[in-house]
Scaffold this active site. Structure first.
Site, short mmCIF file in Angstrom:
data_model
loop_
_atom_site.label_atom_id
_atom_site.label_comp_id
_atom_site.label_asym_id
_atom_site.label_seq_id
_atom_site.Cartn_x
_atom_site.Cartn_y
_atom_site.Cartn_z
N PRO A 12 0.79 -1.23 0.00
CA PRO A 12 0.00 0.00 0.00
C PRO A 12 0.82 1.29 0.00
O PRO A 12 0.27 2.35 -0.25
CB PRO A 12 -0.82 -0.11 1.29
CG PRO A 12 0.00 -1.01 2.17
CD PRO A 12 0.64 -1.99 1.26
N ASP A 35 4.73 3.74 -10.75
CA ASP A 35 3.56 4.61 -10.79
C ASP A 35 3.63 5.58 -9.61
O ASP A 35 4.34 5.34 -8.64
CB ASP A 35 2.27 3.80 -10.60
CG ASP A 35 2.02 2.85 -11.76
OD1 ASP A 35 2.39 3.19 -12.89
OD2 ASP A 35 1.46 1.77 -11.51
N LYS A 57 0.46 6.67 -13.39
CA LYS A 57 -0.94 6.62 -13.77
C LYS A 57 -1.72 6.88 -12.51
O LYS A 57 -1.47 6.27 -11.49
CB LYS A 57 -1.33 5.23 -14.28
CG LYS A 57 -0.81 4.93 -15.63
CD LYS A 57 -1.40 3.63 -16.14
CE LYS A 57 -0.96 2.47 -15.27
NZ LYS A 57 -1.46 1.18 -15.76
N GLY A 89 0.02 -1.80 -4.18
CA GLY A 89 -0.84 -2.87 -3.66
C GLY A 89 -0.35 -4.22 -4.14
O GLY A 89 0.85 -4.48 -4.16
N ASP A 90 -1.28 -5.09 -4.51
CA ASP A 90 -0.92 -6.33 -5.21
C ASP A 90 -1.13 -6.09 -6.70
O ASP A 90 -2.19 -5.63 -7.11
CB ASP A 90 -1.78 -7.50 -4.73
CG ASP A 90 -1.47 -8.76 -5.53
OD1 ASP A 90 -0.36 -9.30 -5.32
OD2 ASP A 90 -2.27 -9.16 -6.39
N MET A 172 -10.53 3.01 -5.95
CA MET A 172 -10.66 4.18 -6.83
C MET A 172 -12.11 4.59 -7.00
O MET A 172 -12.54 4.93 -8.10
CB MET A 172 -10.04 3.86 -8.22
CG MET A 172 -8.56 3.57 -8.16
SD MET A 172 -7.92 2.82 -9.71
CE MET A 172 -8.54 1.13 -9.59
#
Lengths: 242, 242
Positions: A12, A35, A57, A89-90, A172
């Site tokens: 995270p 990212d 992104k 994250g994953d 999101m």
């Protein structure tokens, strides 16, 4: 001479939640493509001199096209480099992993996927709650609240999402949650279903806010915050939060 | 003098998939309470002299009662010890975390939850597939295939589980999968839906086997293997597996 690409899940954002394998892959990498959400202190695990390339992104902001990122990955690997593609994250959960893996397969570039701690697991842990509970939350599901245009995806399985016996985590989904709540209520999910807004999970500015789906929908309809966030709802969102 | 309990998620079993935080908590612990599935090489991160206590729970075998485990946790913490409660995968997913957290809260013992890599994420990574895909697998869900008696839980949301547009991961579901498949087929999931059997994920004897839900149901109806396993099904179970 072909290099090697490791898709490394960063967790995270808290560098302590990197896996040992992820930290080692970062330390060995010649090139790290990252990212926005996977950056920050995690990059300090890369060796001095490694080439750090931002391919940020983030929902709601202009970003490189997916094709461009895939091409960059292939190009770096074909120089013979050890490449880490860092994903928050994953990497297998809402990380657009498939397109990049497909590009490497087409180009014949060997690769691996290093799994990581999903942000949803970190959010629940920070709140002091499990994601499942015997009898009353026997199913946990993750969805994205935004398609490529940023809108709520159409034609999702609304009855599955309006199930009061599941824990649902929306990735999101802050901007579209008011619209999602309207649909959930129409499909019979009670307005007082507990909800938890988890912003900036794993980052120093992390915040957790208990609510209900109706109240949170109303709050978010007026919010201007653009912190990345997860929304959990279901029976467990009300337990144990300190 | 009250100790401190860390619920530490060990990941799927591969010690490389421990988080940095989990490794540190193990190294600092006076006492480590562990299940069968979280044991093995991971325990080598504990310091020499730490008290390692097996409280093995595993589906289909006799095991200590949950109340007994919770009481042990409280008793160790009340001696002032730094206690690690090691749980396989991510502790918040089918880890019976809530009962143990509740016991600590009742006893006034401070505690934290350290999230980890879910076995489902590790299984997908090992197979070279993501758990989600834009448009065709926009929802991922985890369920358990066994209730406390070892049977398929009753009254689950079958339409949600028979959704061909989701990736579903069944934990502890090898024995009951034939019965689950019958229900899924009755609810309209096509028999040729791709399925992946992932046994001993994150362990040296890991094995992955591609199939379809119908064929896998038939295979497992005759199987005597008692390796821990995950079953993934949905559109992504057929992509990329090497």
């Amino acid at each position: 001479m072909t290099g090697f690409v490791s898709f490394v899940s960063s967790g995270p954002g808290d560098p302590d939640l990197l896996t040992l394998k992820a930290a080692r892959r970062l330390a060995e990498a010649d090139v790290v493509l990252f990212d926005d959400l996977s950056a920050g202190p995690i990059l300090s695990h890369a060796r001095p001199g490694a080439d750090l390339v931002a391919v940020g992104k983030r929902a709601g902001r202009p970003s490189p096209k997916q094709d461009h990122v895939s091409q960059l990955l292939v190009d770096h690997a074909l120089t013979g480099a050890r490449v880490v593609r860092l994903k928050s994250g994953d990497s297998g959960i809402f990380g657009r992993l498939e397109e990049e893996v497909q590009a490497l397969r087409t180009a014949g570039v060997p690769h691996e996927i290093v799994p990581g701690v999903p942000s949803a697991c970190a959010a629940a842990a920070a709140a002091g709650i499990p994601l499942t509970r015997r009898l009353t939350a026997r199913r946990v599901q993750f969805i994205t609240g935004a398609d490529v245009t940023g809108d709520l995806p159409e034609g999702m399985n609304w009855p599955a999402l309006a199930d009061a016996g599941a824990t649902t985590v929306v990735f999101m989904g802050k901007r579209t949650f008011p619209a999602l709540v309207e649909i959930l209520l129409r499909h019979g999910l009670p307005p007082e279903t507990p909800a938890l807004l988890a912003e900036a999970v794993g980052h120093p500015q992390q915040s957790l806010q208990r609510s209900t789906i109706r109240t949170l929908g109303d709050v978010l309809a007026k919010s201007r915050s653009n912190q990345p966030a997860l929304i959990l709802y279901g029976p467990l969102a009300e337990t144990f939060l300190s």
